[in-house]
Every structure is written in structure tokens, then in C-alpha cells.
Design a protein around this motif. Structure first.
Motif, PDB file in Angstrom:
ATOM      1  N   VAL A   1      50.213  73.756 -18.988  1.00  0.00           N
ATOM      2  CA  VAL A   1      49.576  73.956 -17.686  1.00  0.00           C
ATOM      3  C   VAL A   1      48.194  73.325 -17.736  1.00  0.00           C
ATOM      4  O   VAL A   1      47.555  73.278 -18.797  1.00  0.00           O
ATOM      5  N   GLN A   2      47.731  72.832 -16.593  1.00  0.00           N
ATOM      6  CA  GLN A   2      46.427  72.166 -16.550  1.00  0.00           C
ATOM      7  C   GLN A   2      45.704  72.510 -15.258  1.00  0.00           C
ATOM      8  O   GLN A   2      46.300  72.508 -14.183  1.00  0.00           O
ATOM      9  N   HIS A   3      44.422  72.831 -15.410  1.00  0.00           N
ATOM     10  CA  HIS A   3      43.569  73.105 -14.254  1.00  0.00           C
ATOM     11  C   HIS A   3      42.719  71.865 -14.015  1.00  0.00           C
ATOM     12  O   HIS A   3      41.771  71.587 -14.761  1.00  0.00           O
ATOM     13  N   GLY A   4      43.067  71.114 -12.955  1.00  0.00           N
ATOM     14  CA  GLY A   4      42.363  69.867 -12.683  1.00  0.00           C
ATOM     15  C   GLY A   4      40.900  70.049 -12.370  1.00  0.00           C
ATOM     16  O   GLY A   4      40.030  69.446 -13.027  1.00  0.00           O
ATOM     17  N   PRO A   5      40.531  70.876 -11.372  1.00  0.00           N
ATOM     18  CA  PRO A   5      39.112  71.024 -11.028  1.00  0.00           C
ATOM     19  C   PRO A   5      38.246  71.544 -12.179  1.00  0.00           C
ATOM     20  O   PRO A   5      37.094  71.117 -12.329  1.00  0.00           O
ATOM     21  N   LEU A   6      38.780  72.441 -12.992  1.00  0.00           N
ATOM     22  CA  LEU A   6      37.994  73.007 -14.101  1.00  0.00           C
ATOM     23  C   LEU A   6      38.202  72.247 -15.414  1.00  0.00           C
ATOM     24  O   LEU A   6      37.521  72.539 -16.408  1.00  0.00           O
ATOM     25  N   ASN A   7      39.142  71.308 -15.443  1.00  0.00           N
ATOM     26  CA  ASN A   7      39.318  70.398 -16.583  1.00  0.00           C
ATOM     27  C   ASN A   7      39.581  71.124 -17.901  1.00  0.00           C
ATOM     28  O   ASN A   7      38.833  71.016 -18.863  1.00  0.00           O
ATOM     29  N   TYR A   8      40.656  71.876 -17.941  1.00  0.00           N
ATOM     30  CA  TYR A   8      41.130  72.456 -19.198  1.00  0.00           C
ATOM     31  C   TYR A   8      42.643  72.589 -19.115  1.00  0.00           C
ATOM     32  O   TYR A   8      43.242  72.504 -18.029  1.00  0.00           O
TER      33      TYR A   8
ATOM     34  N   ARG B   1      60.026  73.342 -18.927  1.00  0.00           N
ATOM     35  CA  ARG B   1      59.335  73.118 -20.195  1.00  0.00           C
ATOM     36  C   ARG B   1      58.650  71.763 -20.114  1.00  0.00           C
ATOM     37  O   ARG B   1      59.236  70.728 -20.406  1.00  0.00           O
ATOM     38  N   ILE B   2      57.412  71.762 -19.675  1.00  0.00           N
ATOM     39  CA  ILE B   2      56.634  70.541 -19.497  1.00  0.00           C
ATOM     40  C   ILE B   2      55.841  70.295 -20.773  1.00  0.00           C
ATOM     41  O   ILE B   2      54.989  71.101 -21.163  1.00  0.00           O
ATOM     42  N   LEU B   3      56.154  69.196 -21.433  1.00  0.00           N
ATOM     43  CA  LEU B   3      55.517  68.887 -22.703  1.00  0.00           C
ATOM     44  C   LEU B   3      54.083  68.425 -22.478  1.00  0.00           C
ATOM     45  O   LEU B   3      53.755  67.797 -21.456  1.00  0.00           O
ATOM     46  N   LEU B   4      53.246  68.713 -23.450  1.00  0.00           N
ATOM     47  CA  LEU B   4      51.850  68.288 -23.398  1.00  0.00           C
ATOM     48  C   LEU B   4      51.764  66.848 -23.874  1.00  0.00           C
ATOM     49  O   LEU B   4      52.166  66.515 -24.996  1.00  0.00           O
ATOM     50  N   ASN B   5      51.236  66.001 -23.040  1.00  0.00           N
ATOM     51  CA  ASN B   5      51.148  64.570 -23.352  1.00  0.00           C
ATOM     52  C   ASN B   5      49.683  64.168 -23.393  1.00  0.00           C
ATOM     53  O   ASN B   5      49.023  64.059 -22.362  1.00  0.00           O
ATOM     54  N   ARG B   6      49.189  63.954 -24.598  1.00  0.00           N
ATOM     55  CA  ARG B   6      47.801  63.504 -24.768  1.00  0.00           C
ATOM     56  C   ARG B   6      47.815  62.007 -25.095  1.00  0.00           C
ATOM     57  O   ARG B   6      47.736  61.611 -26.248  1.00  0.00           O
ATOM     58  N   GLY B   7      47.924  61.202 -24.079  1.00  0.00           N
ATOM     59  CA  GLY B   7      47.915  59.765 -24.288  1.00  0.00           C
ATOM     60  C   GLY B   7      46.522  59.248 -24.586  1.00  0.00           C
ATOM     61  O   GLY B   7      45.515  59.897 -24.301  1.00  0.00           O
ATOM     62  N   LYS B   8      46.468  58.052 -25.178  1.00  0.00           N
ATOM     63  CA  LYS B   8      45.181  57.460 -25.520  1.00  0.00           C
ATOM     64  C   LYS B   8      44.361  57.127 -24.275  1.00  0.00           C
ATOM     65  O   LYS B   8      43.135  57.091 -24.310  1.00  0.00           O
ATOM     66  N   SER B   9      45.067  56.854 -23.184  1.00  0.00           N
ATOM     67  CA  SER B   9      44.353  56.484 -21.965  1.00  0.00           C
ATOM     68  C   SER B   9      43.769  57.687 -21.243  1.00  0.00           C
ATOM     69  O   SER B   9      42.908  57.537 -20.374  1.00  0.00           O
ATOM     70  N   ARG B  10      44.235  58.895 -21.599  1.00  0.00           N
ATOM     71  CA  ARG B  10      43.755  60.093 -20.907  1.00  0.00           C
ATOM     72  C   ARG B  10      42.446  60.567 -21.534  1.00  0.00           C
ATOM     73  O   ARG B  10      42.276  60.548 -22.759  1.00  0.00           O
ATOM     74  N   PRO B  11      41.500  61.013 -20.738  1.00  0.00           N
ATOM     75  CA  PRO B  11      40.245  61.547 -21.300  1.00  0.00           C
ATOM     76  C   PRO B  11      40.501  62.865 -22.019  1.00  0.00           C
ATOM     77  O   PRO B  11      41.502  63.539 -21.771  1.00  0.00           O
ATOM     78  N   PHE B  12      39.567  63.217 -22.902  1.00  0.00           N
ATOM     79  CA  PHE B  12      39.749  64.455 -23.670  1.00  0.00           C
ATOM     80  C   PHE B  12      39.614  65.657 -22.751  1.00  0.00           C
ATOM     81  O   PHE B  12      38.650  65.783 -21.994  1.00  0.00           O
ATOM     82  N   ILE B  13      40.598  66.540 -22.842  1.00  0.00           N
ATOM     83  CA  ILE B  13      40.584  67.781 -22.059  1.00  0.00           C
ATOM     84  C   ILE B  13      40.687  68.934 -23.042  1.00  0.00           C
ATOM     85  O   ILE B  13      41.658  69.022 -23.801  1.00  0.00           O
ATOM     86  N   PRO B  14      39.724  69.844 -23.080  1.00  0.00           N
ATOM     87  CA  PRO B  14      39.770  70.937 -24.062  1.00  0.00           C
ATOM     88  C   PRO B  14      40.866  71.946 -23.716  1.00  0.00           C
ATOM     89  O   PRO B  14      41.210  72.148 -22.552  1.00  0.00           O
ATOM     90  N   SER B  15      41.408  72.554 -24.759  1.00  0.00           N
ATOM     91  CA  SER B  15      42.438  73.577 -24.577  1.00  0.00           C
ATOM     92  C   SER B  15      41.798  74.950 -24.442  1.00  0.00           C
ATOM     93  O   SER B  15      40.626  75.156 -24.804  1.00  0.00           O
TER      94      SER B  15
ATOM     95  N   ASN C   1      47.042  76.336 -10.248  1.00  0.00           N
ATOM     96  CA  ASN C   1      46.415  75.130  -9.722  1.00  0.00           C
ATOM     97  C   ASN C   1      47.067  73.858 -10.261  1.00  0.00           C
ATOM     98  O   ASN C   1      46.505  72.768 -10.116  1.00  0.00           O
ATOM     99  N   ASP C   2      48.207  73.995 -10.903  1.00  0.00           N
ATOM    100  CA  ASP C   2      48.932  72.861 -11.460  1.00  0.00           C
ATOM    101  C   ASP C   2      50.033  72.446 -10.486  1.00  0.00           C
ATOM    102  O   ASP C   2      50.865  73.271 -10.082  1.00  0.00           O
ATOM    103  N   GLY C   3      50.049  71.166 -10.129  1.00  0.00           N
ATOM    104  CA  GLY C   3      51.031  70.677  -9.168  1.00  0.00           C
ATOM    105  C   GLY C   3      52.450  70.702  -9.665  1.00  0.00           C
ATOM    106  O   GLY C   3      53.395  70.563  -8.871  1.00  0.00           O
ATOM    107  N   ASN C   4      52.670  70.889 -10.974  1.00  0.00           N
ATOM    108  CA  ASN C   4      54.031  70.937 -11.516  1.00  0.00           C
ATOM    109  C   ASN C   4      54.732  72.250 -11.215  1.00  0.00           C
ATOM    110  O   ASN C   4      55.938  72.363 -11.445  1.00  0.00           O
ATOM    111  N   TYR C   5      53.981  73.230 -10.737  1.00  0.00           N
ATOM    112  CA  TYR C   5      54.562  74.542 -10.463  1.00  0.00           C
ATOM    113  C   TYR C   5      54.357  74.854  -8.981  1.00  0.00           C
ATOM    114  O   TYR C   5      53.248  74.718  -8.452  1.00  0.00           O
ATOM    115  N   LYS C   6      55.409  75.279  -8.346  1.00  0.00           N
ATOM    116  CA  LYS C   6      55.373  75.527  -6.907  1.00  0.00           C
ATOM    117  C   LYS C   6      55.185  77.009  -6.574  1.00  0.00           C
ATOM    118  O   LYS C   6      55.328  77.393  -5.416  1.00  0.00           O
TER     119      LYS C   6
END
Length: 344
Positions: free
Chosen positions: A238-245, A124-138, A293-298
Motif C-alpha cells: 500500500v502507498q500513500h501518495g500525498p504523504l509519500n510512504y 496481492r500487489i507486489l512492492l516494486n522499487r525500480g531504479k527510476s522511482r524515487p526513494f519512499i520510506p516504509s 488513499n491508494d488507487g489500487n484499492y476501491k
């Protein structure tokens, strides 16, 4: 009637043609098929008529019942009166739209699991939208902002109808209750799936962790939960780095032995077919592609499952999405992602 007319005319002409001789009177009788079959055959009184002499008369009478116009002349006359026929043009066939860049759905650097994983608590990986992180659409935001005109039309019509029935405040309260019930349903599912005790062969709606508002939904999908095993993730980002969502998957588990991204849905109306779930398959494909494509999942997931639960407890519907269908919905997701970026 036509035969009688011909015979009458022949009688008149026959009488006139033999003037000076003994007058011959011909009487036209009514014909009867029964009489003709049962009575002995007699010579016809017209057998002595010169057929060649009166052939032109017969032709003129018979031709009066047939149009002298051919299909070509009829069409020409119709065109003169009503104008030329305007034929609709057949629209050219358009090739199906394809993504500009076809990003892979699965990660080639990982291998697919064919056996049950080792036992352990689900991730259960929590979604962390910190102020330092750029906006990523859901995923949800992207799908909402790329609805088709037809989808927007039906959504607005439904909203206007609900407001007409409930009023502005009533509709606002209705949407809040739907959101609350959905949240309670997902929370109850999380408690059930993470419980150390097995949930099979139990009345799940009567478990202590199930609130009254969610009991009908849980009872609705109890038969589906019997086929769920090896839960790998629950309410995990979950996050897709190359596609940024990014997005949050409801559940990753095996359904009847097949590893799936599972999406739990509630509905007031029956949804017995996958087509009734609208954009939900695209959403599931987007979550699976991000997880792959998320490194948190093997591990990787190629299949999906949409489970629709009903408040009245009636049996819910489970719609499986195999790997081939997931690939097609993944292409649709890439197109929606392109539209979102172009609009922005």
C-alpha cells in the motif's frame, strides 16, 4: 498523677494557711472506679478547701503539660533553624501535541462497504522499487527511526542482556531464527487463507502446507481464524501518495463481520493487552491510511486487528482497534512522520 500532685500541694498550702489552729491532716488515697461505683457516696475531705484561693496554683500545675507555643511560633522557629520552606513548583500543563497538518484518515471520495464483497481471490500487489522511482520510506523504517528515548533505552538493555546470555554469535543466530520463524508463520497463513478449502473446523497445524516451525503459531490462532472471512488482500503493498510512504499489509479481511487491516505477530511472552503491542497499533493505522488513499484499492478500512501468536500453541490474543482508536493512532502516526522528516 496530676490530680494527686494538685491535691498534695493543696494539702501543704492548706496546713500552712491555718497555722495556730488545730492541725488538720489530709491523706490522699488511691481512687478506684469500681470502689466509687459500689460504695456509698461520702463527702470529699477537700470540699472545704477554698478553691478560689488556690486557683492560681491549679492553673500553674495544669499549664505545665501544655506547650505555650502556637503553630505560628513553631513554624517561625523552624524557619529560623532550618531556613524557609522551598515548595516545588507545579509544572505547567502542556497541551497534547497535534500534527501540523491533519491529513484525513479516510478518503472522502470513496464510500465504506457495509455488505460482503463479491467472492474472488484476495489481492496481492507486489512492492516494486525500480531504479527510476524515487526513494519512499516504509512504515517500519519510519517507526524505527523515531523511537522515543525510553523505547531506545529498553531496547538496548534487552539487547545487552541477550548478548550477555548468548554471546555475540548466539544473539545473531537467535535473531535469524526469530525472523525465519516469523516468515514461515506468515507463509503458512497465506497458504491457509488463500486455500480453496475452508479452514474452519480443521486442525490447521496438521495441514500439509504448515511447516513444523510454524505449527505452534498456527495452532495458537486457530480460534481467531474461525472468525475471519471475506479475505480481500494478503501480503499486499500500500502507498500513500500525498504523504509519500508505503508498507505491506499482512491481511485485509472481515473479523466477526467488520472489515479490518489485520497484522499477525509472533511473541515469546504473553501480550494480553493492546498496550503490550507497543507501536503495532500505530503501524496498523499507517497501513490503513495508506490503503484508503491508494488507487489500487476501491474500498476503505476504518478498523484494525492485531493477532499475537505463541510458539507453544497456547491461545493467541486478538486485539481489535475500532474506528475511534484508529483515528487517534493515525494522529500519532502523523506526528512520527513529521519527526522523521525533521530528523532527515
Amino acid at each position: 498523677a496530676t490530680v494527686q500532685l494538685i491535691f498534695s500541694l493543696a494539702q501543704v498550702q492548706y496546713s500552712r494557711g491555718f497555722s495556730g489552729s488545730r492541725s488538720t491532716s489530709l491523706t490522699v488515697c488511691h481512687f478506684s472506679a469500681v470502689h466509687r461505683l459500689t460504695c456509698p457516696r461520702r463527702n470529699s475531705p477537700y470540699s472545704s478547701v477554698d478553691s478560689e484561693r488556690y486557683s492560681s496554683l491549679v492553673k500553674s500545675v495544669m499549664s505545665s503539660t501544655v506547650s505555650s507555643q502556637t503553630p505560628e511560633t513553631l513554624q517561625a522557629e523552624d524557619g529560623h533553624v532550618y531556613g524557609p520552606v522551598v515548595k516545588a513548583r507545579t509544572p505547567p500543563r502542556t497541551e497534547p501535541r497535534l500534527p501540523k497538518t491533519l491529513h484525513p484518515f479516510v478518503n472522502p471520495e470513496r464510500t465504506l462497504e457495509t455488505e460482503e464483497p463479491e467472492a474472488g481471490p484476495p489481492a496481492r500487489i507486489l512492492l516494486n522499487r525500480g531504479k527510476s522511482r524515487p526513494f519512499i520510506p516504509s512504515v517500519t523504517r519510519i517507526l524505527q527511526q523515531t523511537l522515543s528515548p525510553e523505547q531506545i533505552f529498553y531496547l538496548e538493555r534487552w539487547k545487552r542482556r541477550m548478548i550477555a546470555e548468548l554471546g555475540e554469535e548466539g544473539f545473531k543466530e537467535y535473531t535469524q531464527n526469530v525472523f525465519k520463524q516469523g516468515k514461515l508463520f506468515h507463509s503458512a497463513l497465506e497458504d491457509i487463507l488463500t486455500s480453496a478449502d475452508t479452514w474452519r473446523n480443521k486442525n490447521l497445524s496438521e495441514t500439509p502446507q504448515c511447516p513444523p516451525e510454524a505449527q505452534g503459531y498456527i495452532q495458537s490462532i486457530s480460534h481467531v481464524l474461525e472468525d475471519v472471512s471475506a479475505v480481500r488482500a494478503i501480503e499486499s503493498s500500500v502507498q500513500h501518495g500525498p504523504l509519500n510512504y508505503l508498507g505491506i499489509v499482512d491481511c485485509v479481511a472481515r473479523y466477526r463481520g467488520v472489515l479490518c487491516v489485520i497484522d499477525w505477530k509472533t511473541s515469546e511472552k504473553p501480550k494480553p493487552f493492546l498496550s503490550n503491542t507497543y507501536d503495532n497499533p500505530v503501524q496498523v493505522a499507517a497501513y490503513a491510511g495508506a490503503l484508503n488513499n491508494d488507487g489500487n484499492y476501491k474500498y476503505q478500512v476504518e478498523n484494525g486487528l492485531i493477532v499475537v501468536a505463541y510458539k507453544d500453541g497456547s491461545p493467541g490474543h486478538a486485539h481489535q482497534i475500532n474506528s475511534e482508536l484508529m483515528s487517534e493512532y493515525w494522529k500519532t502516526w502523523l506526528l512520527r512522520l513529521e519527526d522523521y522528516r525533521e530528523h532527515r
